[in-house]
Write an enzyme that holds these catalytic residues in place. Structure first.
Site, PDB file in Angstrom:
ATOM      1  N   GLY A  28       5.564   0.186   1.846  1.00  0.00           N
ATOM      2  CA  GLY A  28       4.349  -0.184   1.101  1.00  0.00           C
ATOM      3  C   GLY A  28       3.391  -0.941   2.001  1.00  0.00           C
ATOM      4  O   GLY A  28       3.794  -1.847   2.717  1.00  0.00           O
ATOM      5  N   THR A  43       5.982  -7.109   4.452  1.00  0.00           N
ATOM      6  CA  THR A  43       6.095  -6.693   3.059  1.00  0.00           C
ATOM      7  C   THR A  43       5.505  -7.765   2.161  1.00  0.00           C
ATOM      8  O   THR A  43       5.752  -8.960   2.372  1.00  0.00           O
ATOM      9  CB  THR A  43       7.543  -6.400   2.592  1.00  0.00           C
ATOM     10  OG1 THR A  43       7.544  -6.287   1.163  1.00  0.00           O
ATOM     11  CG2 THR A  43       8.554  -7.457   2.982  1.00  0.00           C
ATOM     12  N   ASP A  56       6.482  -8.169  -0.663  1.00  0.00           N
ATOM     13  CA  ASP A  56       7.596  -8.630  -1.510  1.00  0.00           C
ATOM     14  C   ASP A  56       8.271  -9.891  -0.971  1.00  0.00           C
ATOM     15  O   ASP A  56       8.980 -10.572  -1.706  1.00  0.00           O
ATOM     16  CB  ASP A  56       8.654  -7.527  -1.632  1.00  0.00           C
ATOM     17  CG  ASP A  56       8.135  -6.302  -2.355  1.00  0.00           C
ATOM     18  OD1 ASP A  56       7.000  -6.350  -2.854  1.00  0.00           O
ATOM     19  OD2 ASP A  56       8.865  -5.291  -2.419  1.00  0.00           O
ATOM     20  N   MET A 114       3.761  -7.068  -8.592  1.00  0.00           N
ATOM     21  CA  MET A 114       4.743  -6.281  -7.808  1.00  0.00           C
ATOM     22  C   MET A 114       5.862  -7.172  -7.261  1.00  0.00           C
ATOM     23  O   MET A 114       5.764  -8.393  -7.280  1.00  0.00           O
ATOM     24  CB  MET A 114       4.052  -5.578  -6.647  1.00  0.00           C
ATOM     25  CG  MET A 114       3.339  -4.305  -7.044  1.00  0.00           C
ATOM     26  SD  MET A 114       2.650  -3.504  -5.572  1.00  0.00           S
ATOM     27  CE  MET A 114       2.237  -1.902  -6.225  1.00  0.00           C
ATOM     28  N   ARG A 166       9.400  -5.619  -7.056  1.00  0.00           N
ATOM     29  CA  ARG A 166      10.668  -4.918  -7.276  1.00  0.00           C
ATOM     30  C   ARG A 166      11.805  -5.846  -7.710  1.00  0.00           C
ATOM     31  O   ARG A 166      11.842  -6.236  -8.862  1.00  0.00           O
ATOM     32  CB  ARG A 166      11.043  -4.156  -6.013  1.00  0.00           C
ATOM     33  CG  ARG A 166      11.923  -2.948  -6.315  1.00  0.00           C
ATOM     34  CD  ARG A 166      12.253  -2.178  -5.075  1.00  0.00           C
ATOM     35  NE  ARG A 166      11.156  -1.371  -4.602  1.00  0.00           N
ATOM     36  CZ  ARG A 166      10.972  -1.049  -3.339  1.00  0.00           C
ATOM     37  NH1 ARG A 166      11.815  -1.469  -2.425  1.00  0.00           N
ATOM     38  NH2 ARG A 166       9.976  -0.278  -2.993  1.00  0.00           N
ATOM     39  N   ARG A 184      -2.000  -5.762  -2.884  1.00  0.00           N
ATOM     40  CA  ARG A 184      -1.567  -5.585  -1.503  1.00  0.00           C
ATOM     41  C   ARG A 184      -2.680  -5.034  -0.604  1.00  0.00           C
ATOM     42  O   ARG A 184      -2.459  -4.796   0.576  1.00  0.00           O
ATOM     43  CB  ARG A 184      -0.314  -4.701  -1.428  1.00  0.00           C
ATOM     44  CG  ARG A 184      -0.520  -3.264  -1.825  1.00  0.00           C
ATOM     45  CD  ARG A 184       0.769  -2.474  -1.771  1.00  0.00           C
ATOM     46  NE  ARG A 184       0.505  -1.082  -1.984  1.00  0.00           N
ATOM     47  CZ  ARG A 184       1.390  -0.199  -2.389  1.00  0.00           C
ATOM     48  NH1 ARG A 184       2.630  -0.579  -2.640  1.00  0.00           N
ATOM     49  NH2 ARG A 184       1.067   1.058  -2.545  1.00  0.00           N
TER      50      ARG A 184
HETATM   51  O1  F6P Z   1       7.616  -2.469  -1.159  1.00  0.00           O
HETATM   52  C1  F6P Z   1       6.412  -3.047  -1.476  1.00  0.00           C
HETATM   53  C2  F6P Z   1       5.907  -2.627  -2.833  1.00  0.00           C
HETATM   54  O2  F6P Z   1       4.583  -3.018  -2.877  1.00  0.00           O
HETATM   55  C3  F6P Z   1       6.729  -3.148  -4.011  1.00  0.00           C
HETATM   56  O3  F6P Z   1       6.355  -4.410  -4.411  1.00  0.00           O
HETATM   57  C4  F6P Z   1       6.450  -2.126  -5.060  1.00  0.00           C
HETATM   58  O4  F6P Z   1       7.496  -2.034  -6.003  1.00  0.00           O
HETATM   59  C5  F6P Z   1       6.360  -0.875  -4.269  1.00  0.00           C
HETATM   60  O5  F6P Z   1       5.918  -1.236  -2.987  1.00  0.00           O
HETATM   61  C6  F6P Z   1       5.430   0.150  -4.846  1.00  0.00           C
HETATM   62  O6  F6P Z   1       5.444   1.234  -4.004  1.00  0.00           O
HETATM   63  P1  F6P Z   1       4.583   2.540  -4.156  1.00  0.00           P
HETATM   64  O7  F6P Z   1       3.181   2.172  -3.880  1.00  0.00           O
HETATM   65  O8  F6P Z   1       5.153   3.474  -3.158  1.00  0.00           O
HETATM   66  O9  F6P Z   1       4.757   2.980  -5.575  1.00  0.00           O
END
Ligand code: F6P
Length: 428
Positions: A14, A143, A145, A191, A193, A305
């Site tokens: 991400g 990240t 996260d 966000m 996870r 992000r």
């Molecule tokens: O891994 C970073 C992240 O932003 C997480 O917080 C989130 O769950 C995920 O990516 C979302 O990913 P995508 O944009 O691929 O759906």
């Protein structure tokens, strides 16, 4: 034999609003250290397998370009969520990758990413050592996260936290203005996870001019819907506007994501991660029925992000610094390692880079400790807020053109020719 002097760098997972600052750090330091060419993988290792790469000197021409790159959100090179197979499952992929690296005379392979991406560094460095390849493999943390082990925090987190803190204040302010004679519940979905660091950052909104969110729920602790509803009803007796922050990944005791109770997505990525979306909208619908008042769901989604106009100076600088540190480590002969950030002091805030074995980091997750949440896990403690606050300090003014931030974008003619080359090769 002449020393190999090329570097290849990729971005994976991400994106964040400062991942390109790490790319700028890699590029600038590689040039300063006398590496000949700096290649960029297009869409990470997945693109590299299709021979998709560029010479970064075709993209970055000046100090101004470096400054623009540092302020450009998302992955300049393109990202991927690609899981390398285990070596014994598919040796051909590894042979192909090393053939490409040898052809490009690569001495160091640098991957900017999170825990899944560090799995790639781990596998490639293991393969290189066992098979006598001399390339060095280094990871650069990234990240929003903030869930990477052994580093105090990850680049990308501070800027997302800053945006989330500011947006939470703005959402609270907006809701307050509309609650004359009526109640309203706002649920913000953040966000993260399995890790609640970013959701916890909503508490930054609590300042002299703002009470902050009323409740904060992280994914680390099972979510009790009945207890939650009771708390919200109690709050509505005391105040007209209730603002609640929830992580996209909150789960019930039985392991089901709250977002699965509503209309959610079935999409699962290469690492088996389910797309998490719809938690706030499910809870908003549920509370509207339970409490009989207006509710609103605010899903910050990709804004949190990519908001480089709100990036933290500390974060941009540290992202640049870890990129440079990876080049230095590779140049000094390290491999199979990831650069980490060590916090030296909080006030004044100071940090330095260190380096750790990637085997201790790949696929691990650093979660918010239970004692950084209150008793019923409906808020974070001052310790948590104090940890985040230094990371959101300072600003980098965007370079504004016609009223909007200017970004550095890929020179498409070079990309197309890379694509054409790859397609031609595939046809042969
Ligand atoms: O891994 C970073 C992240 O932003 C997480 O917080 C989130 O769950 C995920 O990516 C979302 O990913 P995508 O944009 O691929 O759906």
């Amino acid at each position: 034999m002449a020393k190999k002097r090329n570097i290849i760098v990729g971005q994976s997972g991400g994106p964040t609003s400062v991942i390109n600052s790490s790319l700028a750090g890699v590029y600038k330091n590689a040039i300063e250290r006398g590496f000949d060419k700096v290649y960029g993988m297009l869409h990470g290792v997945q693109g590299l397998l299709d021979e998709q790469y560029i010479d970064l000197s075709t993209q970055i021409h000046s100090e101004l370009d470096i400054e623009l790159l540092k302020r450009t959100p998302s992955a300049f090179l393109g990202s991927c969520r690609y899981k390398l197979p285990e070596i014994h499952e598919n040796r051909e992929i590894y042979e192909k990758l090393f053939e490409i690296l040898n052809k490009l005379d690569i001495e160091a392979f640098i991957y900017i990413g999170g825990n899944d991406s560090m799995d790639t560094i781990k596998k490639l460095s293991d393969y290189a050592i066992v098979n006598g390849h001399t390339q060095k493999f280094l990871g650069v943390p990234k990240t929003i996260d903030n869930d990477l082990a052994l580093t105090d925090h990850t680049p990308g987190f501070g800027s997302a936290a800053k945006y989330i803190g500011a947006s939470t204040k703005e959402v609270i302010r907006d809701a307050e203005g509309l609650t004359y004679n009526k109640s309203m519940i706002t649920i913000m979905e953040i966000m993260g996870r399995n890790a609640g660091w970013l959701t916890g950052a909503t508490a930054l909104a609590r300042q002299e001019d703002c009470d902050g969110p009323d409740l904060i729920y992280l994914p680390e602790v099972p979510f009790d819907l009945a207890h939650f509803t009771e708390k919200v009803k109690d709050l509505l007796k005391k105040k007209a506007s209730v603002v609640i922050a929830v992580s996209e990944g909150i789960k019930l005791e039985d392991g089901r994501f709250v977002c699965e109770l509503g209309i959610s997505s079935d999409y699962v990525d290469a690492f088996g991660h389910k797309q998490l979306t719809g938690t706030a909208s499910y809870l908003a619908g549920y509370l509207a029925a339970e409490c009989g008042c207006k509710t609103r769901a605010v899903e910050l989604s990709t804004l949190q992000r990519s908001a480089s106009h709100m990036a933290s100076r500390v974060d941009i600088d540290e992202a640049f610094m870890v990129g440079g540190a990876a080049v230095k480590a590779a140049d000094e002969g390290d491999t199979g390692k990831m650069v980490v950030i060590d916090r030296i002091s909080d006030d004044p805030y100071m940090s330095a880079t260190g380096i750790y074995d990637v085997h201790r980091i790949a696929n691990e997750e650093k979660l918010v400790p239970r004692n950084w949440m209150n008793k019923d896990a409906s808020y974070v403690t001052e310790d948590c807020i104090d940890y985040v606050r230094p990371l959101i300090q300072g600003d980098y003014q965007p370079i504004m053109v016609n009223g909007l931030p200017r970004h550095l974008v890929m020179n498409k003619s070079v990309v197309k020719s890379a694509g054409r080359r790859a397609r031609k090769k595939a046809e042969e």
